[in-house]
Design a protein around this motif. Structure first.
Motif, PDB file in Angstrom:
ATOM      1  N   ASP A 107       0.850  -1.194   0.000  1.00  0.00           N
ATOM      2  CA  ASP A 107       0.000   0.000   0.000  1.00  0.00           C
ATOM      3  C   ASP A 107       0.882   1.240   0.000  1.00  0.00           C
ATOM      4  N   GLU A 231     -11.166   0.833   5.668  1.00  0.00           N
ATOM      5  CA  GLU A 231     -10.541   2.131   5.926  1.00  0.00           C
ATOM      6  C   GLU A 231     -11.053   3.223   4.990  1.00  0.00           C
ATOM      7  N   CYS A 317      -6.274  -1.749  13.388  1.00  0.00           N
ATOM      8  CA  CYS A 317      -4.813  -1.634  13.311  1.00  0.00           C
ATOM      9  C   CYS A 317      -4.360  -0.192  13.072  1.00  0.00           C
TER      10      CYS A 317
HETATM   11  C1  PEP Z   1      -4.805   2.856   8.639  1.00  0.00           C
HETATM   12  O1  PEP Z   1      -5.102   3.505   7.628  1.00  0.00           O
HETATM   13  O2  PEP Z   1      -5.368   2.992   9.733  1.00  0.00           O
HETATM   14  C2  PEP Z   1      -3.720   1.865   8.588  1.00  0.00           C
HETATM   15  C3  PEP Z   1      -3.463   1.091   9.614  1.00  0.00           C
HETATM   16  O3  PEP Z   1      -2.957   1.828   7.462  1.00  0.00           O
HETATM   17  P1  PEP Z   1      -1.829   2.920   7.151  1.00  0.00           P
HETATM   18  O4  PEP Z   1      -1.624   3.739   8.384  1.00  0.00           O
HETATM   19  O5  PEP Z   1      -0.618   2.166   6.753  1.00  0.00           O
HETATM   20  O6  PEP Z   1      -2.447   3.679   6.014  1.00  0.00           O
END
Ligand code: PEP
Ligand code: MG
Length: 360
Positions: A107, A231, A317
């Motif tokens: 990502d 998300e 997360c």
């Molecule tokens: C989030 O978007 O909450 C996530 C855990 O992914 P990242 O912070 O890597 O975008």
């Protein structure tokens, strides 16, 4: 610590939270995973594989891959990366022997990976036998005005399926190798930034083809799951559809907060302190879960997801997974896991235990 984990799990089950409530860690390196384990983490809830690409060799091959015009060139560059990714995953699986590991497929906001300086562009042009000017114009074609809303997450998996295929091959090859050595590997493959179930359906099917091939070639038996991050608000709103193709949901509340408020997660310093001063906001929503807004999307995601699939596993997360009041909310929302950075694991475990007691 271990007794506590058992207590929390048992308490959660008594309160009706199916599969209990536990604390995992966000970790991308075996050292971090080991440290978190010492602190009592019960698995990895988020391994951000793009962090593995800060490694020079992989970064260079990845750059060749994204600016290549032909599938052949891309596949050649991915072969180099595959070997290195297998080593990455072998290390993580060994460190977490016996515990589940959620590996998130790539990502990257693409702008973080393309070369920027003249020196970097010239080096890449030389490696690709290309004229620097021609390379520059290809790179301009990759430019995005809003990279965080752009060609990242599963969108990259849809447009460059060979990247996710390579990662799934690396995860399952590493899992098979370590399983044969007697290490207990429980991989959970996680697809990021899904907004439409069609994305997840397509990428799950692609992953399944690779998984079946590796398991049949190696003859290894590996228990695995395939799930997604929730998300993007649209994913929460349509969680009943998304759940058809997911064994688990993990709420990425960093992006979910960004997209629900419409605040850039990278630029809030300019006005959030003043908003807190003037009582427009109680807290920084990127640190403390906004229960009235973002939290409602979490509740909706869990409810709709479990309506379709009662056995759906759910976790968080985002940063909020290590913040006590947010952990209490997650417990009440019926999540099974909170995942946070290694050094927040002890606090998260205490907050998880308190949530169980407070909500008896
Ligand atoms: C989030 O978007 O909450 C996530 C855990 O992914 P990242 O912070 O890597 O975008
Ligand atoms: Mg995210």
């Amino acid at each position: 610590f271990l007794t506590w984990a058992d207590e929390v799990r048992a308490g959660a089950k008594r309160a009706g939270v199916k599969d209990g409530f536990g604390v995992r860690t966000n970790a991308d390196l075996p050292e971090d995973a080991r440290k978190a384990r010492e602190f009592g983490a019960e698995g990895i809830g988020l391994c951000r594989t793009e962090h593995m690409f800060f490694d020079e060799a992989k970064l260079e091959a990845f750059r060749v891959m994204i600016v290549s015009d032909t599938v052949e060139e891309r596949k050649e560059a991915l072969k180099e990366i595959l070997k290195l990714q297998i080593e990455d995953f072998e290390g993580i699986f060994e460190a977490m022997d016996g515990l589940p590991v959620t590996v998130r497929l790539l990502d990257p906001p693409l702008h973080e990976f393309v070369p920027h300086t003249d020196a970097e562009i010239n080096a890449l042009a030389a490696k690709m036998n290309m004229d620097s000017k021609a390379l520059k114009s290809r790179l301009e074609g990759l430019n995005e005005a809003n990279p965080m809303l752009g060609h990242r997450g599963c969108r990259l998996g849809v447009t460059y399926p060979e990247i996710y295929d390579m990662q799934v091959e690396a995860i399952m090859t590493a899992a098979a190798t370590q399983t044969k050595k007697g290490i207990k590997v429980l991989p959970e493959i996680m697809i990021p930034l899904v907004g439409k179930f069609e994305e997840l359906k397509m990428l799950r099917e692609n992953a399944q083809v690779v998984i079946d091939r590796i398991l049949s070639e190696t003859g290894a038996k590996v228990e695995y799951m395939i799930g997604t991050m929730i998300e993007i608000p649209r994913a929460a709103l349509t969680a009943d559809e998304v759940a058809q193709y997911a064994d688990f949901f993990s709420f990425g509340t960093n992006d979910l907060t960004q997209m629900t408020f419409g605040y850039s997660r990278d630029d809030v310093g300019s006005f959030v302190p003043e908003y807190i001063n003037k009582k427009v906001l109680k807290d920084d929503p990127f640190q403390v879960l906004d229960q009235d807004g973002v939290g409602q999307l979490v509740n909706m995601g869990v409810e709709k997801g479990r309506k379709t699939k009662p056995e759906l596993k759910t976790s968080i997360c985002g940063e909020h997974g290590g913040e006590p009041s947010s952990i209490d909310f997650c417990y009440r929302a019926g999540l099974n896991v909170v995942s946070c950075s290694p050094y927040r694991v002890p606090i998260a475990r205490l907050a998880a235990a308190q949530a169980v007691v407070n909500n008896r």
